[in-house]
Design a protein around this motif. Structure first.
Motif, mmCIF file in Angstrom:
data_model
loop_
_atom_site.group_PDB
_atom_site.id
_atom_site.type_symbol
_atom_site.label_atom_id
_atom_site.label_comp_id
_atom_site.label_asym_id
_atom_site.label_seq_id
_atom_site.Cartn_x
_atom_site.Cartn_y
_atom_site.Cartn_z
ATOM 1 N N GLY A 40 2.035 -2.882 4.896
ATOM 2 C CA GLY A 40 1.016 -2.055 4.255
ATOM 3 C C GLY A 40 1.644 -1.434 3.015
ATOM 4 O O GLY A 40 2.835 -1.141 3.000
ATOM 5 N N ASP A 41 0.834 -1.239 1.973
ATOM 6 C CA ASP A 41 1.442 -0.816 0.699
ATOM 7 C C ASP A 41 0.383 -0.134 -0.158
ATOM 8 O O ASP A 41 -0.775 0.048 0.265
ATOM 9 N N ILE A 63 -4.492 2.085 -1.232
ATOM 10 C CA ILE A 63 -3.725 1.569 -0.093
ATOM 11 C C ILE A 63 -4.281 0.230 0.370
ATOM 12 O O ILE A 63 -5.499 0.041 0.418
ATOM 13 N N VAL A 64 -3.391 -0.679 0.711
ATOM 14 C CA VAL A 64 -3.800 -1.865 1.466
ATOM 15 C C VAL A 64 -3.135 -1.736 2.835
ATOM 16 O O VAL A 64 -1.939 -1.471 2.937
ATOM 17 N N SER A 65 -3.948 -1.839 3.892
ATOM 18 C CA SER A 65 -3.380 -1.678 5.233
ATOM 19 C C SER A 65 -2.768 -2.991 5.700
ATOM 20 O O SER A 65 -3.145 -4.079 5.244
ATOM 21 N N GLY A 66 -1.837 -2.878 6.621
ATOM 22 C CA GLY A 66 -1.252 -4.065 7.227
ATOM 23 C C GLY A 66 -2.326 -4.926 7.877
ATOM 24 O O GLY A 66 -2.255 -6.155 7.836
ATOM 25 N N ASP A 67 -3.345 -4.279 8.441
ATOM 26 C CA ASP A 67 -4.421 -5.032 9.098
ATOM 27 C C ASP A 67 -5.176 -5.922 8.104
ATOM 28 O O ASP A 67 -5.539 -7.051 8.402
ATOM 29 N N THR A 105 -6.053 4.467 7.164
ATOM 30 C CA THR A 105 -6.646 3.134 7.105
ATOM 31 C C THR A 105 -7.544 2.771 8.283
ATOM 32 O O THR A 105 -7.853 1.616 8.493
ATOM 33 N N GLY A 147 4.320 5.763 5.599
ATOM 34 C CA GLY A 147 3.426 5.567 4.458
ATOM 35 C C GLY A 147 2.253 6.506 4.465
ATOM 36 O O GLY A 147 1.830 7.017 3.436
ATOM 37 N N HIS A 148 1.744 6.788 5.672
ATOM 38 C CA HIS A 148 0.496 7.535 5.758
ATOM 39 C C HIS A 148 0.644 8.977 5.298
ATOM 40 O O HIS A 148 -0.252 9.520 4.661
ATOM 41 N N LYS A 168 1.423 -8.579 13.562
ATOM 42 C CA LYS A 168 1.563 -7.234 12.978
ATOM 43 C C LYS A 168 2.324 -6.325 13.925
ATOM 44 O O LYS A 168 1.981 -6.206 15.111
ATOM 45 N N ILE A 187 4.704 6.401 -2.379
ATOM 46 C CA ILE A 187 4.143 5.687 -1.220
ATOM 47 C C ILE A 187 4.860 4.345 -1.043
ATOM 48 O O ILE A 187 5.297 3.988 0.065
ATOM 49 N N ALA A 245 0.736 8.909 1.567
ATOM 50 C CA ALA A 245 -0.579 8.569 1.024
ATOM 51 C C ALA A 245 -1.511 9.777 1.104
ATOM 52 O O ALA A 245 -2.192 10.115 0.129
ATOM 53 N N GLY A 299 2.643 1.293 8.415
ATOM 54 C CA GLY A 299 3.402 2.382 7.827
ATOM 55 C C GLY A 299 3.865 3.429 8.823
ATOM 56 O O GLY A 299 4.973 3.943 8.727
ATOM 57 N N GLY A 300 2.996 3.753 9.781
ATOM 58 C CA GLY A 300 3.341 4.840 10.692
ATOM 59 C C GLY A 300 3.721 6.075 9.893
ATOM 60 O O GLY A 300 3.043 6.430 8.927
HETATM 61 O O1 IP8 Z 1 -0.132 1.339 8.740
HETATM 62 C C1 IP8 Z 1 -0.739 1.442 5.584
HETATM 63 O O2 IP8 Z 1 -0.511 0.378 6.461
HETATM 64 P P1 IP8 Z 1 -1.039 0.454 7.955
HETATM 65 C C2 IP8 Z 1 0.437 1.679 4.669
HETATM 66 O O3 IP8 Z 1 -1.019 -0.948 8.429
HETATM 67 C C3 IP8 Z 1 0.342 2.904 3.844
HETATM 68 O O4 IP8 Z 1 -2.443 0.990 7.924
HETATM 69 C C4 IP8 Z 1 1.050 2.851 2.579
HETATM 70 C C5 IP8 Z 1 -0.268 4.000 4.158
#
Ligand code: IP8
Length: 245
Positions: free
Chosen positions: A136-137, A148-152, A206, A52-53, A5, A76, A56, A48-49
């Motif tokens: 993340g999406d 939201i689904v986080s990259g983690d 997230t 995305g956040h 990741k 998003i 969201a 997302g940094g």
């Molecule tokens: O940065 C969240 O991914 P993360 C992505 O891995 C969004 O938590 C769309 C907020």
């Protein structure tokens, strides 16, 4: 097989909406290109940094609070798609055969919020020599619209389903830090580090470091959390930063 990741806060300027940290992304892409000379299977997930956040939280969407507005979903997802194109471009510049897999088009949450992530396309891409890149999406969520689904979460699910040998989380910090900001070398139980794991300081829907450590502790494979300088050693088989087992 490695699931890696790239933290959103590593490759973007997390406090300034939709701003890439171009130098950091170049460094990460260099490290990945060097490592892949060894022909190891690699799946990349990026966060997302600032891409995305912010979107969201503007729409009030989290991993549990959903939206039924198409405009919010596409806003998003669009921000994440923009960041994904930047990541892919840097990997392609280094002749890596990176291909996007967008969670909105493949994954969903059931009514309990559990993630359903099909992985046959990821497996086949790997077998055919590609480097799948997920991110993340925002995804469909039964009974809640889209959340939201986080990259983690994606990292954990991919590692589980694909039987990853190693998991790496490249973060803005050199590992999980204790009260005096020293890197904790090994974590085997959440209770050991509960008191030192604070909340993430920038807009992060997230969960920050605490959520990462909890999710990684549940996995079979050993996981490492390290800073950008740890990426190349990690991909070369070393254990930089914090090892979670
Ligand atoms: O940065 C969240 O991914 P993360 C992505 O891995 C969004 O938590 C769309 C907020």
């Amino acid at each position: 097989m490695i699931v890696l990741k790239l933290g959103g806060s590593v490759i973007t300027e997390k406090d300034r909406p939709e701003t890439l940290d171009g130098d950091a992304l170049e460094r990460a892409a260099d490290a990945i290109a060097t490592a892949l000379a060894d022909e190891e299977d690699l799946v990349i997930v990026h966060g997302g940094g600032s891409f995305g956040h912010h979107n969201a939280s503007e729409h009030g969407v989290t991993t549990t609070e959903g939206t039924h507005e198409a405009g919010a979903v596409m806003d998003i997802h669009g921000a994440m798609g923009t960041l994904n194109r930047f990541v892919l471009a840097r990997l392609h510049d280094r002749d890596l055969e990176a291909v996007s897999v967008h969670p909105l088009s493949t994954a969903a949450r059931d009514a309990d919020g559990d993630l359903e992530l099909p992985t046959s396309q990821v497996r086949t891409l790997l077998e055919e020599g590609f480097v799948p890149v997920l991110h993340g999406d925002v995804i469909a969520h039964a009974g809640a619209g889209a959340t939201i689904v986080s990259g983690d979460e994606l990292v954990a699910e991919l590692a589980r389903q694909l039987g990853a040998d190693r998991i790496g989380l490249c973060s803005t910090v050199p590992g999980v830090l204790d009260e005096s900001d020293a890197v904790i070398e090994r974590i085997t139980a959440y209770e050991d580090v509960e008191s030192v794991l604070g909340e993430s300081d920038a807009t992060d829907v997230t969960g920050g470091m605490a959520a990462k450590v909890r999710a990684l502790l549940e996995l079979e494979a050993e996981a490492s959390i390290f800073g950008l300088e740890g990426l190349e050693p990690f991909l070369a088989g070393e254990n930089p930063g914090t090892t979670i087992e």
